[in-house]
Design an enzyme around this catalytic site. Structure first.
Site, PDB file in Angstrom:
ATOM      1  N   ASP A 289       0.819  -1.214   0.000  1.00 45.15           N
ATOM      2  CA  ASP A 289       0.000   0.000   0.000  1.00 45.15           C
ATOM      3  C   ASP A 289       0.853   1.265   0.000  1.00 45.15           C
ATOM      4  O   ASP A 289       1.857   1.353   0.709  1.00 45.15           O
ATOM      5  CB  ASP A 289      -0.907  -0.015   1.234  1.00 45.15           C
ATOM      6  CG  ASP A 289      -1.891   1.137   1.246  1.00 45.15           C
ATOM      7  OD1 ASP A 289      -2.793   1.145   0.392  1.00 45.15           O
ATOM      8  OD2 ASP A 289      -1.750   2.031   2.095  1.00 45.15           O
ATOM      9  N   GLU A 331       0.690  -0.903  -5.090  1.00 44.16           N
ATOM     10  CA  GLU A 331      -0.464  -0.011  -5.103  1.00 44.16           C
ATOM     11  C   GLU A 331       0.085   1.377  -5.407  1.00 44.16           C
ATOM     12  O   GLU A 331       0.316   2.199  -4.522  1.00 44.16           O
ATOM     13  CB  GLU A 331      -1.196  -0.038  -3.756  1.00 44.16           C
ATOM     14  CG  GLU A 331      -2.574   0.620  -3.799  1.00 44.16           C
ATOM     15  CD  GLU A 331      -2.608   2.009  -3.187  1.00 44.16           C
ATOM     16  OE1 GLU A 331      -3.598   2.730  -3.413  1.00 44.16           O
ATOM     17  OE2 GLU A 331      -1.667   2.389  -2.477  1.00 44.16           O
TER      18      GLU A 331
END
Length: 642
Positions: A289, A331
């Site tokens: 992330d 991501e």
């Protein structure tokens, strides 16, 4: 992590630290031989990347020895079934490109908890899923916690979802069903309730060094001049004042998410260890992330700095040593042209992430739907680079995040700076703010109606299923959803379906949103899985059944025909009309997508030979197709084989 003296010794080709060689000498011979081979490849690269990042620190060689020894110990402790899986996947580097299908869900909303997810496995198998991304299930801070993305403990499952034993049981059952579990791994920040943050707030200088600080309003203001704001309405700015310390913590996202300081070698080592420990519990993929924000450099926007890629390449080296069957997914939500470095194709060449989101294609597909014109999709695909062996684009229609429109600025600006209005039109269209719009979405982080914002909403709500008033409107909306999913499945090396989209679930109800904590508008597309709608998925007369059957047919076609796999080159095929997108896989597969509300007659270039136009077969119906004068129904998708 304490530094302990160590000295390098020769072991095979790589010049390994003594501690590592001792571990291998004491290990079972078969595993030791494999690990020596991996280290011969990975250690020189790992040493180079970590030296770039941390070589100026005292006792760097001793710290490096500990990091490598840690990875080797975890490799030696790896369960036999996962060790075998690693060997299988390393012998087939393109294993994930052969008809894979992803599914993304919140464990609590999809099934209650991790044990409940096990009961959903038959459904995932029936759909054809091979990759399950469960959104954050590690222990978060107390709410609000950004849907679990504010992690308080990386080594423990969220107690409301189960425990580590439940996680291990789930991964085993998924693996037996041919499904890999993907976990979010938040690299950029931790919860303010993480033990590091607690120690820092208590005044521990060692743990304070794990974070970034500003000590005056002027220092904050100087940084903010260069930085973007992720949540300008709900969390403006990038710094949060911490009264206990009389200083500002760097908080790119929400005030309770403290950005980590990767100039500290201990931060990297601890995060890598937690990731590899989760891999040994059976997690087979990690969504990394907020990767673009990992390194802060003064007088820049602190995004996509070179050090980001050194960190990710070092992390890839460690997974290649300890768990090479594990996938790393970036991501990195940014224009397609900026993504190659995340596949190791930047200034510093080397293996990095296996998968990245093709966000530009997702956003472009929605713009094309609003405009009934596929030019923007063709522009995006024309700019999509080829990937290294074993790497894949993750394509999708919707996910847990908003649709970001500005990611398309490079393609839009190439058509003329005046074209930016098209993005504002798409944003307003899917927020239901354009006359004749069928969409029931909502603008995200909206503050100015003349500025482009993200869009929230489930796919079914955005295509008009939940707003349809007549059978004709419902048919058109259903066709839109199936066509969008079909495009994602055709293009993607790893296409992803968001929970409920396989049968057309709508938005979260207003009553349910009112009961949830926090003002985040993305809750609109984070509903509880609707059991009543789900139960209709096998009813051929229902909208749910029609969507489900259509998607299963396309998924099965992708799995059945090797010529559709992402190892085959993708190219644009000129249909003669901009509202119809034509794509080819290799030389024998053709797909057509009509983004128009009207029936369209195919009119390819006159130079096409008669042989090019005939002898096609519909992969779904099995019917023979002649492309000459072929009529495509509104919002239809057709896959053909030569």
């Amino acid at each position: 992590m304490s530094f302990i003296e160590d000295r390098p010794v020769s072991s095979g080709q790589a010049h390994l630290p003594a501690r590592v060689s001792e571990l291998l000498d004491q290990a079972p011979a078969a595993r030791a031989a494999v690990l020596r081979e991996r280290l011969n490849t990975e250690f020189p690269i790992l040493q180079d990347r970590l030296a770039r990042l941390y070589g100026c620190h005292d006792n760097f060689s001793n710290w490096l020895s500990q990091v490598v020894a840690q990875a080797v110990q975890l490799a030696l402790a790896r369960p036999d079934d996962l060790w075998t899986l690693d060997l299988q996947r390393t012998s087939q580097p393109n294993w994930l490109l052969n008809g894979s299908l992803g599914y993304c869900a919140y464990a609590d909303k999809f099934a209650g908890n991790l044990s409940g997810v096990r009961k959903r496995i038959p459904h995932l198998q029936e759909l054809g899923v091979t990759y399950l991304h469960l959104l954050p299930f590690l222990k978060p801070g107390t709410p609000p916690n950004d849907g679990g993305f504010a992690v308080a403990n990386y080594d423990e499952v969220d107690p409301t979802l189960g425990n580590n034993h439940d996680l291990q049981a789930l991964t085993k059952e998924l693996r037996a069903a041919g499904i890999s579990l993907c976990s979010d791994f938040v690299l950029n920040h931790v919860s303010h309730e993480h033990r590091w943050a607690i120690k820092a707030r208590e005044g521990d200088a060692h743990f304070q060094s794990f974070f970034h600080w500003a000590h005056t309003p002027e220092e904050v203001a100087a940084h903010e001049k260069k930085l973007i704001q992720i949540f300008p309405n709900t969390a403006p700015g990038n710094f949060t004042f911490i009264p206990d310390l009389k200083a500002w913590a760097w908080t790119t996202f929400y005030p309770y998410q403290w950005d980590l300081n990767y100039t500290q070698p201990e931060v990297f080592a601890e995060m890598a260890q937690s990731l590899l420990q989760l891999a040994n519990l059976g997690v087979e993929a990690f969504r990394l992330d907020s990767t673009g924000f990992l390194w802060k450099r003064p007088d820049t926007n602190c995004m996509n700095q070179p050090e980001v890629h050194w960190i990710l390449q070092a992390l890839r080296c460690l997974t290649n040593i300890a768990a090479p069957g594990v996938l790393l997914k970036a991501e990195a939500i940014m224009p397609t042209q900026e993504l190659p470095p995340y596949f190791g194709l930047g200034d510093t060449k080397g293996q990095e992430c296996h998968v990245a989101y093709h966000s530009s294609l997702m956003s472009a597909s929605w713009v094309a739907l609003a405009e009934q014109d596929t030019q923007i999709i063709q522009d995006v695909l024309s700019h999509t680079p080829a990937l290294p062996q074993g790497c894949a684009w993750m394509t999708y229609v919707r996910c847990h995040d908003d649709i970001g429109w500005n990611i398309l600025c490079p393609e839009i600006d190439a058509r003329g700076i005046d074209q930016r209005a098209r993005l504002l039109h798409a944003s307003n269209f899917f927020a239901g703010q354009v006359p004749a719009s069928y969409a029931q979405g909502a603008a995200f982080q909206t503050s100015d109606p003349s500025v482009v914002h993200g869009t929230n909403g489930m796919a079914a709500a955005l295509v008009g299923i939940t707003s349809a008033q007549t059978p004709a409107e419902l048919k058109a909306a259903t066709s839109r959803l199936v066509m969008m999913q079909s495009l994602s499945i055709f293009v993607g090396g790893l296409p992803l379906i968001y929970m409920g989209d396989e049968w057309g679930q709508g938005n979260t109800s207003a009553d349910e949103i009112a009961q949830r904590q926090g003002p985040d508008g993305r809750e609109l597309h984070r509903p509880m899985f609707d059991e009543l709608g789900f139960a209709k998925r096998h009813d051929a007369l229902s909208t749910q059944g029609q969507i489900y059957a259509a998607l299963r047919a396309f998924v099965q076609a992708k799995k059945t025909h090797n010529s559709l796999h992402a190892t085959q080159p993708l190219s644009i095929w000129n249909t003669g009309t901009s509202s119809v997108l034509g794509l080819k896989r290799g030389t024998h597969m053709l797909s057509l997508f009509n983004f128009s509300s009207e029936t369209k007659t195919l009119s390819p270039a006159p130079a096409m030979t008669q042989n090019c136009m005939t002898h096609w077969t519909d992969l779904i119906s099995g019917k023979a197709i002649d492309l000459n004068g072929l009529q495509l129904a509104p919002y239809s998708a057709i896959w053909l084989k030569k």
